[in-house]
Design a protein around this motif. Structure first.
Motif, PDB file in Angstrom:
ATOM      1  N   HIS A  21      36.561  30.952  35.060  1.00  0.00           N
ATOM      2  CA  HIS A  21      37.973  31.292  34.930  1.00  0.00           C
ATOM      3  C   HIS A  21      38.623  30.619  33.723  1.00  0.00           C
ATOM      4  CE1 HIS A  21      37.417  32.585  39.173  1.00  0.00           C
ATOM      5  NE2 HIS A  21      38.030  33.633  38.648  1.00  0.00           N
ATOM      6  N   ARG A  24      37.663  32.747  30.772  1.00  0.00           N
ATOM      7  CA  ARG A  24      38.475  33.972  30.737  1.00  0.00           C
ATOM      8  C   ARG A  24      39.882  33.676  30.226  1.00  0.00           C
ATOM      9  NH1 ARG A  24      36.823  36.627  36.559  1.00  0.00           N
ATOM     10  NH2 ARG A  24      34.679  37.093  36.002  1.00  0.00           N
ATOM     11  N   LEU A  25      40.436  32.544  30.652  1.00  0.00           N
ATOM     12  CA  LEU A  25      41.762  32.161  30.187  1.00  0.00           C
ATOM     13  C   LEU A  25      41.775  31.962  28.677  1.00  0.00           C
ATOM     14  CD1 LEU A  25      44.698  31.247  30.863  1.00  0.00           C
ATOM     15  CD2 LEU A  25      43.787  28.928  31.033  1.00  0.00           C
ATOM     16  N   CYS A  28      40.877  35.675  27.004  1.00  0.00           N
ATOM     17  CA  CYS A  28      41.758  36.807  27.283  1.00  0.00           C
ATOM     18  C   CYS A  28      43.209  36.411  27.492  1.00  0.00           C
ATOM     19  CB  CYS A  28      41.297  37.544  28.540  1.00  0.00           C
ATOM     20  SG  CYS A  28      39.583  38.008  28.533  1.00  0.00           S
ATOM     21  N   ASP A  30      44.158  35.281  30.310  1.00  0.00           N
ATOM     22  CA  ASP A  30      44.362  35.503  31.738  1.00  0.00           C
ATOM     23  C   ASP A  30      43.094  35.067  32.472  1.00  0.00           C
ATOM     24  OD1 ASP A  30      44.895  36.385  34.287  1.00  0.00           O
ATOM     25  OD2 ASP A  30      45.063  38.507  33.745  1.00  0.00           O
ATOM     26  N   ASN A  32      42.234  35.598  35.401  1.00  0.00           N
ATOM     27  CA  ASN A  32      41.736  36.644  36.298  1.00  0.00           C
ATOM     28  C   ASN A  32      41.179  37.852  35.557  1.00  0.00           C
ATOM     29  OD1 ASN A  32      42.285  35.549  38.913  1.00  0.00           O
ATOM     30  ND2 ASN A  32      44.452  35.766  38.414  1.00  0.00           N
ATOM     31  N   ALA A  33      41.200  37.830  34.238  1.00  0.00           N
ATOM     32  CA  ALA A  33      40.778  38.983  33.447  1.00  0.00           C
ATOM     33  C   ALA A  33      39.287  39.258  33.602  1.00  0.00           C
ATOM     34  CB  ALA A  33      41.088  38.754  31.969  1.00  0.00           C
ATOM     35  N   GLN A  37      38.868  43.857  30.073  1.00  0.00           N
ATOM     36  CA  GLN A  37      40.247  43.672  29.660  1.00  0.00           C
ATOM     37  C   GLN A  37      40.385  43.078  28.262  1.00  0.00           C
ATOM     38  OE1 GLN A  37      41.231  41.552  33.358  1.00  0.00           O
ATOM     39  NE2 GLN A  37      43.025  42.868  33.435  1.00  0.00           N
ATOM     40  N   ARG A  51      51.088  39.110  22.502  1.00  0.00           N
ATOM     41  CA  ARG A  51      51.781  39.118  23.783  1.00  0.00           C
ATOM     42  C   ARG A  51      52.669  37.886  23.760  1.00  0.00           C
ATOM     43  NH1 ARG A  51      48.751  37.690  29.376  1.00  0.00           N
ATOM     44  NH2 ARG A  51      47.980  36.067  28.008  1.00  0.00           N
ATOM     45  N   ILE A  53      54.660  35.094  25.551  1.00  0.00           N
ATOM     46  CA  ILE A  53      54.689  34.445  26.851  1.00  0.00           C
ATOM     47  C   ILE A  53      56.067  33.804  26.996  1.00  0.00           C
ATOM     48  CG2 ILE A  53      53.637  32.674  28.313  1.00  0.00           C
ATOM     49  CD1 ILE A  53      51.036  33.180  26.728  1.00  0.00           C
TER      50      ILE A  53
END
Length: 191
Positions: A21, A24-25, A28, A30, A32-33, A37, A51, A53
């Motif tokens: 995780h 992925r953070l 991506c 995220d 949870n990606a 994604q 993006r 934030i």
């Protein structure tokens, strides 16, 4: 235990996340990606490439990120870190030799010029420790001891045990035991 709901992984490396995780953070933005994604690279000057934030005002790059989570783009025949390019634009000059593009926000994919500054490798290590993006203690891959073993060592030393009597019990050198006693290593743990 990983902070992500449903994840049972106990191997936490940073920010309360497991290896999967946290990776992925970083890649991506995220935790949870899924791999699907990941978004394709875009023009770094196009506002759609980011993006925003709201909590941090980070301009997070939506294109390719390297294995360390930094924004990258193929420019002039080379894959380049965009943080350095955006900092160079902000400064109006080249980044000095031996200096790095650092983030005040701790988000490696952020390209907000207000979050970028020129700093030293030492400053980078301090920032990473404060941001929780550097593995510390038994979360570091080269660690030979667990946190519990270090606490046991510190308790034994506090009780008057000699360092030479601990050699051979734990898989570390005499000098490492001295560094533990002095707080140079594992200073974040208290017995």
């Amino acid at each position: 235990m990983c902070q992500i709901s449903g994840c049972q992984n106990e191997n936490i490396i940073a920010r309360g996340l497991c290896t999967t995780h946290y990776g992925r953070l970083r890649r991506c933005g995220d935790a949870n990606a899924s791999v699907k994604q990941l978004k394709p690279s875009r023009n770094p000057d196009d506002p759609r490439s980011f993006r925003i934030i709201p909590e941090t005002n980070c301009m997070e790059w939506l294109g390719y990120k390297d294995s360390d989570g930094y924004a990258r783009k193929f420019i002039d025949g080379k894959v380049r870190r965009l943080g350095r390019i955006f900092l160079k634009r902000k400064l109006g000059r080249e980044i000095r030799k031996g200096k790095l593009a650092l983030h005040t926000c701790g988000n490696r994919a952020c390209l907000n010029p207000d979050h970028l500054y020129e700093g030293t490798p030492s400053q980078n290590m301090l920032d990473r420790r404060e941001d929780g993006t550097i593995p510390v203690g038994d979360k570091a891959s080269q660690s030979k001891l667990s946190g519990q073993q270090v606490i046991s060592i510190k308790m034994a030393l506090a009780a008057g045990t000699m360092i030479k009597s601990l050699i051979g019990i734990y898989p570390v050198s005499r000098s490492q035991l001295y560094r533990i006693r002095g707080g140079e290593n594992w200073g974040h743990l208290r017995p």
